[in-house]
Write an enzyme that holds these catalytic residues in place. Sequence first.
Site, PDB file in Angstrom:
ATOM      1  N   ASP A 141       0.686  -1.210   0.385  1.00 50.65           N
ATOM      2  CA  ASP A 141       0.393   0.028   0.198  1.00 50.65           C
ATOM      3  C   ASP A 141       0.975   1.339   0.045  1.00 50.65           C
ATOM      4  O   ASP A 141       0.789   2.422   0.153  1.00 50.65           O
ATOM      5  CB  ASP A 141      -0.982  -0.080   1.469  1.00 50.65           C
ATOM      6  N   GLU A 150      -4.332  -1.045  -1.556  1.00 46.71           N
ATOM      7  CA  GLU A 150      -6.369  -0.949  -1.067  1.00 46.71           C
ATOM      8  C   GLU A 150      -6.418  -0.379  -1.448  1.00 46.71           C
ATOM      9  O   GLU A 150      -6.338   1.457  -1.996  1.00 46.71           O
ATOM     10  CB  GLU A 150      -5.410  -0.156   0.744  1.00 46.71           C
ATOM     11  N   LYS A 197      -7.411  -4.741  -3.378  1.00 41.75           N
ATOM     12  CA  LYS A 197      -7.329  -5.034  -1.945  1.00 41.75           C
ATOM     13  C   LYS A 197      -8.495  -4.270  -1.156  1.00 41.75           C
ATOM     14  O   LYS A 197      -7.700  -2.985  -1.528  1.00 41.75           O
ATOM     15  CB  LYS A 197      -6.561  -6.082  -1.167  1.00 41.75           C
ATOM     16  N   LYS A 224      -7.769  -4.192   4.875  1.00 38.07           N
ATOM     17  CA  LYS A 224      -6.385  -4.177   5.357  1.00 38.07           C
ATOM     18  C   LYS A 224      -5.907  -5.775   4.985  1.00 38.07           C
ATOM     19  O   LYS A 224      -4.474  -5.264   4.654  1.00 38.07           O
ATOM     20  CB  LYS A 224      -6.284  -4.542   6.402  1.00 38.07           C
ATOM     21  N   CYS A 270      -2.247  -2.517   7.412  1.00 37.88           N
ATOM     22  CA  CYS A 270      -2.284  -3.422   6.573  1.00 37.88           C
ATOM     23  C   CYS A 270      -0.409  -4.247   6.367  1.00 37.88           C
ATOM     24  O   CYS A 270      -1.387  -5.186   6.064  1.00 37.88           O
ATOM     25  CB  CYS A 270      -2.285  -2.778   5.766  1.00 37.88           C
ATOM     26  N   GLN A 272       7.856 -13.541  22.050  1.00 33.43           N
ATOM     27  CA  GLN A 272       7.366 -15.522  21.603  1.00 33.43           C
ATOM     28  C   GLN A 272       8.268 -16.566  20.538  1.00 33.43           C
ATOM     29  O   GLN A 272       7.363 -16.273  20.362  1.00 33.43           O
ATOM     30  CB  GLN A 272       5.536 -15.454  21.547  1.00 33.43           C
TER      31      GLN A 272
HETATM   32  C1  C5J Z   1      -3.017   0.417   5.663  1.00 35.80           C
HETATM   33  C2  C5J Z   1      -5.468   1.770   6.500  1.00 35.80           C
HETATM   34  N1  C5J Z   1      -2.903   0.436   4.061  1.00 35.80           N
HETATM   35  N2  C5J Z   1      -4.478   2.463   7.586  1.00 35.80           N
HETATM   36  N3  C5J Z   1      -3.861   1.313   5.462  1.00 35.80           N
HETATM   37  O1  C5J Z   1      -2.560   0.254   6.587  1.00 35.80           O
HETATM   38  O2  C5J Z   1      -6.219   1.689   6.735  1.00 35.80           O
END
Ligand code: C5J
Length: 224
Positions: free
Chosen positions: A27, A75, A132, A135, A165, A205
Amino acid sequence: MANTGTITAEPAPITLDWSKTALVIIDMQRDFMEPGGFGETLGNDVSQLARAVQPIAAVLAAARDAGMLVVHTREGHLPDLSDAPPAKVERGAPSLRIGDSGPMGRILIRGEAGHDIIPELTPLESEIVIDKPGKGAFYATEFGDILQKYGIENLLVCGVTTEVCVNTTVREANDRGYRCVVISDGCASYFPEFHEMGLKMIKAQGGIFGWVTDSAAVREALAD
Ligand code: C5J
């Protein structure tokens, strides 16, 4: 290029077969990175994300030189918003909502200027771009099928934002059996403390979701 390489990482170094590894850039779109886009409409300081650009560009160049599979994600939603759940569109009190017209076109809509990947990281024709609506990169996309088609087992993951994301995609990938190595300086958040915690959650972990490294370590392993 040797077929395998060892990346210095936390919680432990990891050896990867490069032919089964993809670079996944999440993104890096104008809508998140530049003023007037989705990120800023939510009240965020978009300048916080700029620090990830150069490290990603450096790893992208190394991955291209190595012939590694490169996948970019974006996104965004269809112009009729049929893939945008009302619960997402209605949420919060943004200055502009998803689908409203802003300085870079309609906010978070496919085909608009704001939806484009920033010029510094423009995908090559040969690279894969996954659009997409959510997220995570697996939800309602062809991402999983493409990884299977190319025989990918390991993901080098970077992009924005670390805790949204990037983390969602890493968690989805981890559940599907992929080894995820997250490039710390190739990720960024509007909230530096969320960036730090987002990385800590991945490597805690014994690496519950994956490994965390940095761009220099990836380039060094590729150069070896
Ligand atoms: C992403 C968002 N790409 N923060 N989207 O992290 O809404």
